[in-house]
Design an enzyme around this catalytic site. Structure first.
Site, PDB file in Angstrom:
ATOM      1  N   ARG A  60       0.821  -1.220   0.000  1.00  0.00           N
ATOM      2  CA  ARG A  60       0.000   0.000   0.000  1.00  0.00           C
ATOM      3  C   ARG A  60       0.847   1.258   0.000  1.00  0.00           C
ATOM      4  NH1 ARG A  60      -2.867  -3.671   3.171  1.00  0.00           N
ATOM      5  NH2 ARG A  60      -1.681  -2.949   4.959  1.00  0.00           N
ATOM      6  N   GLU A 113       3.417  -9.362  15.462  1.00  0.00           N
ATOM      7  CA  GLU A 113       2.616  -9.883  16.569  1.00  0.00           C
ATOM      8  C   GLU A 113       2.680 -11.411  16.621  1.00  0.00           C
ATOM      9  OE1 GLU A 113      -1.185  -8.148  16.429  1.00  0.00           O
ATOM     10  OE2 GLU A 113      -1.808  -8.949  18.373  1.00  0.00           O
TER      11      GLU A 113
HETATM   12  P1  AMP Z   1       2.986  -1.898  11.647  1.00  0.00           P
HETATM   13  O1  AMP Z   1       2.216  -2.523  12.762  1.00  0.00           O
HETATM   14  O2  AMP Z   1       3.168  -0.405  11.848  1.00  0.00           O
HETATM   15  O3  AMP Z   1       4.293  -2.600  11.388  1.00  0.00           O
HETATM   16  O4  AMP Z   1       2.077  -2.063  10.355  1.00  0.00           O
HETATM   17  C1  AMP Z   1       2.237  -3.122   9.469  1.00  0.00           C
HETATM   18  C2  AMP Z   1       1.569  -2.834   8.154  1.00  0.00           C
HETATM   19  O5  AMP Z   1       0.192  -3.128   8.266  1.00  0.00           O
HETATM   20  C3  AMP Z   1       1.696  -1.405   7.680  1.00  0.00           C
HETATM   21  O6  AMP Z   1       2.101  -1.434   6.340  1.00  0.00           O
HETATM   22  C4  AMP Z   1       0.321  -0.817   7.807  1.00  0.00           C
HETATM   23  O7  AMP Z   1       0.005  -0.139   6.614  1.00  0.00           O
HETATM   24  C5  AMP Z   1      -0.599  -2.017   7.969  1.00  0.00           C
HETATM   25  N1  AMP Z   1      -1.570  -1.856   9.054  1.00  0.00           N
HETATM   26  C6  AMP Z   1      -1.429  -2.249  10.322  1.00  0.00           C
HETATM   27  N2  AMP Z   1      -2.506  -1.983  11.055  1.00  0.00           N
HETATM   28  C7  AMP Z   1      -3.394  -1.383  10.228  1.00  0.00           C
HETATM   29  C8  AMP Z   1      -4.713  -0.848  10.393  1.00  0.00           C
HETATM   30  N3  AMP Z   1      -5.359  -0.870  11.562  1.00  0.00           N
HETATM   31  N4  AMP Z   1      -5.306  -0.316   9.311  1.00  0.00           N
HETATM   32  C9  AMP Z   1      -4.666  -0.277   8.120  1.00  0.00           C
HETATM   33  N5  AMP Z   1      -3.422  -0.763   7.904  1.00  0.00           N
HETATM   34  C10 AMP Z   1      -2.790  -1.306   8.947  1.00  0.00           C
END
Ligand code: AMP
Length: 172
Positions: free
Chosen positions: A59, A96
């Protein structure tokens, strides 16, 4: 900003139970929202001399490409393992459940570059922290970090390096 917010769709329990997923596809498909996102992202970096935008799969490719185009910079994909065809460097980080790896081409960035790393959403920050550490290995002049959405309650900023200059268009 309210207009973009009105075009973001909340999807409950995706990709797993308990997660409220911020779906930007509904904003990207709206011409006015896409235009505002691209314009607002690029305004933050107009005078920074940015030479490369790194987009995180998948994305982050959308906003990252628009940002690169608007800034007159190059675009570099940061991808999941095995997707990039030439020699890569990689970083593995904790998720996670289990681990994940991201890769970038070994010749993608030089010490002369000023880099923006872009992803759509800052959640726990693990993905961006890994991407930041990967880009840091190229020793570019400067690294900026850009998101469209920041989920403040997950404190993703706290896991990013202290010297990272982080911006997000919309905070929840
Ligand atoms: P992170 O937890 O910051 O490492 O996020 C991992 C990936 O998942 C990132 O590329 C975010 O764009 C996506 N992501 C995680 N949580 C969400 C959420 N609640 N809504 C949309 N995208 C998410």
């Amino acid at each position: 900003m309210e207009y973009i917010k009105s075009k973001i769709r909340d999807v409950a329990d995706f990709p797993q139970k308990g997660v409220m997923f911020k779906d930007l596809t509904t904003a990207f498909k709206d011409p006015r929202a896409l235009h505002i996102i691209g314009w607002d992202l690029s305004q933050l970096y107009r005078d920074k001399g940015v030479t490369k935008v790194v987009g995180i799969e998948s994305r982050g490719f959308i906003g990252g490409s628009i940002l690169a185009f608007e800034l007159g910079a190059g675009f570099v994909p940061c991808r999941k393992p095995g997707k990039l065809p030439a020699d890569t460097i990689s970083a593995t980080y904790d998720k996670e459940y289990g681990k994940d790896t991201i890769e970038i081409h070994r010749d993608a960035i030089t010490e002369d570059d000023i880099v923006v790393i872009h992803d759509d959403v800052l959640a726990t920050g693990g993905t961006m922290a890994a991407a930041y550490n990967l880009v840091k290995q190229f020793n570019p002049k400067r690294i900026y970090v850009s998101f469209i959405i920041e989920l403040s309650s997950l404190h993703g900023r706290d896991v990013l390096p202290a010297d990272a200059e982080v911006t997000s268009l919309i905070k929840y």
